[in-house]
Design an enzyme around this catalytic site. Structure first.
Site, mmCIF file in Angstrom:
data_model
loop_
_atom_site.group_PDB
_atom_site.id
_atom_site.type_symbol
_atom_site.label_atom_id
_atom_site.label_comp_id
_atom_site.label_asym_id
_atom_site.label_seq_id
_atom_site.Cartn_x
_atom_site.Cartn_y
_atom_site.Cartn_z
ATOM 1 N N LYS A 148 3.459 -15.307 1.934
ATOM 2 C CA LYS A 148 3.344 -15.950 0.781
ATOM 3 C C LYS A 148 4.645 -16.201 0.487
ATOM 4 O O LYS A 148 4.962 -15.909 -0.704
ATOM 5 C CB LYS A 148 2.527 -14.757 -0.076
ATOM 6 C CG LYS A 148 1.922 -15.769 -1.691
ATOM 7 C CD LYS A 148 1.031 -16.807 -1.323
ATOM 8 C CE LYS A 148 0.770 -17.314 -2.906
ATOM 9 N NZ LYS A 148 0.040 -18.573 -2.674
ATOM 10 N N ASP A 174 -5.392 -6.836 5.716
ATOM 11 C CA ASP A 174 -6.573 -6.196 5.115
ATOM 12 C C ASP A 174 -7.728 -7.218 4.736
ATOM 13 O O ASP A 174 -8.916 -7.169 5.454
ATOM 14 C CB ASP A 174 -6.102 -5.076 4.187
ATOM 15 C CG ASP A 174 -7.266 -4.110 3.513
ATOM 16 O OD1 ASP A 174 -8.179 -4.222 4.632
ATOM 17 O OD2 ASP A 174 -7.115 -3.482 2.929
ATOM 18 N N ASP A 202 -3.096 -18.183 1.318
ATOM 19 C CA ASP A 202 -4.266 -18.785 0.657
ATOM 20 C C ASP A 202 -4.471 -19.903 1.806
ATOM 21 O O ASP A 202 -5.782 -19.734 1.752
ATOM 22 C CB ASP A 202 -4.086 -19.257 -0.591
ATOM 23 C CG ASP A 202 -2.514 -19.872 -0.602
ATOM 24 O OD1 ASP A 202 -1.443 -19.603 0.205
ATOM 25 O OD2 ASP A 202 -2.213 -20.359 -1.561
ATOM 26 N N TYR A 248 1.045 -1.066 0.009
ATOM 27 C CA TYR A 248 -0.059 -0.004 0.029
ATOM 28 C C TYR A 248 0.901 1.325 0.154
ATOM 29 O O TYR A 248 0.187 2.307 -0.188
ATOM 30 C CB TYR A 248 -1.089 -0.047 1.057
ATOM 31 C CG TYR A 248 -2.071 -0.961 1.267
ATOM 32 C CD1 TYR A 248 -2.212 -1.839 0.009
ATOM 33 C CD2 TYR A 248 -3.001 -1.219 2.210
ATOM 34 C CE1 TYR A 248 -2.864 -2.855 -0.100
ATOM 35 C CE2 TYR A 248 -3.911 -1.967 2.178
ATOM 36 C CZ TYR A 248 -4.097 -2.897 1.118
ATOM 37 O OH TYR A 248 -4.989 -3.838 1.138
ATOM 38 N N ASP A 256 -10.989 -8.816 7.476
ATOM 39 C CA ASP A 256 -12.159 -8.538 7.006
ATOM 40 C C ASP A 256 -13.151 -9.791 6.804
ATOM 41 O O ASP A 256 -14.232 -10.226 7.173
ATOM 42 C CB ASP A 256 -12.234 -7.947 5.647
ATOM 43 C CG ASP A 256 -12.400 -6.365 5.713
ATOM 44 O OD1 ASP A 256 -12.156 -5.698 6.927
ATOM 45 O OD2 ASP A 256 -12.980 -5.714 4.773
#
Ligand code: NAD
Length: 357
Positions: free
Chosen positions: A191, A247, A223, A141, A251
């Site tokens: 990852k 993020d 994942d 980000y 959620d």
């Protein structure tokens, strides 16, 4: 004690839910003989409308000079034109950077009274008590270069995901400190099978694990973590991960509790004022109707009492009051089952205040 608390109501339902949290904090101060001085400042779309800047200097100064900051939410359709030069979210990113808050803490815990509001089966969710620690000021980000350009006559875009060992170590250390006060387990999510930045993340996570042998450590690929959160969410204690993975995963996990309207968060750094906010947005679809659930903001205020003001007992009083009114069957519209009676935003705030004593 005396404390300065800056309130940033923001846009949409922000002012409605902040109003209720302020009522609760005022009642806590009265009951426990503290003095909380509140300053309400403009931030987000309302600040763009008033001053042309989503984070006016006066607002930032007030935040930097306070003990803690409580934010409602910013944004909405009025300011979401992707070509706009100033956007409410820029104010939020700048505020986080300026406060140096690099770790976002999001507890995901199911109140027993809300077990039937979760989309997962009750036996899967009954033991869920997770704290997400999301890195907040680095990663994709913020990485440069970033941009849109024409490549071979086609519109293209690129982003950069970069982490250095210091950024990784300090956020993992916050996870370790939290785990030590909880069930002693840290899950580091990356990852590393694909991304170089994740391979550095995993190397550092293993070093931190070696330095903290009293903590149980595991590495999980992002994942796989997305699946585990649905089929065995009760197995996790503290989950530490980077900005984008956190993020998305937090959620996903938030749905376990049944409503966005229930989930608080804190953003903490190295000793300055903490930033507390519900994880939901400005909910423009229900703004102004008096039906928003204020509990995520009230629970964020409880985190503020605990983490920025050191008032553990007061924080627990607020959390217990919330559990109590839910157990008594009070629900805002987002939590009520069809046909069930619901209470409005102000009434819910009033019920929490009444339950404090
Ligand atoms: P949202 O969280 O605002 O709303 C999603 C859904 O959940 C809506 O149906 C809404 O009515 C409901 N909801 C959210 N909070 C609720 C509450 N307290 N009580 C009852 N129902 C609630 O997400 P969105 O619709 O994707 O975003 C709306 C705006 O908020 C956008 O402009 C977005 O950029 C902004 N946003 C801001 C923040 C922030 O300020 N930190 C975070 C997320 C989104």
């Amino acid at each position: 004690m005396e404390a300065k608390i800056t309130l940033l109501p923001g846009d949409g339902i922000g002012p409605e839910v902040i109003n209720e949290a302020r009522k609760v904090l005022t009642a806590v101060a009265h009951r426990h003989r503290h003095t909380f001085r509140f300053a309400e400042k403009l931030m987000g779309g309302c600040a763009i409308d008033a001053i042309g800047d989503p984070l006016p200097e006066e607002t930032l100064d007030a935040c930097l000079q306070s003990d803690a900051v409580l934010l409602g939410a910013v944004g909405g359709p009025k300011w979401s034109d992707p070509t706009a030069k100033v956007r409410p979210e820029q104010g939020l990113l700048k505020l986080r950077k300026s406060l140096g808050v690099f770790a976002n803490i999001r507890p995901v815990k199911l109140f027993p009274a809300l077990a039937d509001a979760s989309p997962l089966r009750p036996e899967r969710v009954q033991n869920v008590d997770i704290v997400f620690v999301r890195e907040l000021t680095g990663g994709i980000y913020f990485g440069q270069p970033q941009g849109k350009e024409m490549v071979d006559g086609r519109r293209s875009g690129h982003d950069t995901m970069r982490y250095n060992e210091e950024e990784i170590r300090r956020v993992l250390q916050i996870g370790v400190d939290l785990a030590r006060r909880r069930r002693g387990k840290v899950t580091s999510v990356d990852k590393a099978n694909v991304l170089a930045s994740s391979r550095v993340w995993r190397e550092v996570a293993r070093e931190v694990a070696a330095e903290n042998r009293d903590i149980e450590f595991e590495d999980v690929l992002v994942d796989a973590m997305a699946m585990y959160l649905v089929n065995r969410p009760g197995d996790f204690d503290v989950v530490v991960t980077g900005n984008m993975f956190g993020d998305i995963l937090s959620d996903e996990a938030s749905m376990i509790s049944g409503s966005l309207g229930m989930l608080p968060s804190a953003a903490l750094g190295a000793g300055g004022p903490g930033l507390y906010e519900p994880i939901h947005g400005s909910a423009p679809d229900i703004a102004g109707q008096g039906i928003a659930n204020p509990l995520a903001t009230i629970l964020s205020a409880a985190m503020l009492l605990r983490s920025s003001l050191g008032l553990e007992e007061e924080a627990q009083v607020v959390e217990t009051a919330v559990a109590h009114i839910l157990a008594a069957g009070h629900r805002t519209a987002d939590l009520a089952r069809s046909g069930e009676k619901s209470v409005g935003t102000t009434e819910m705030g009033g019920l929490v205040v009444a339950a404090l004593s």
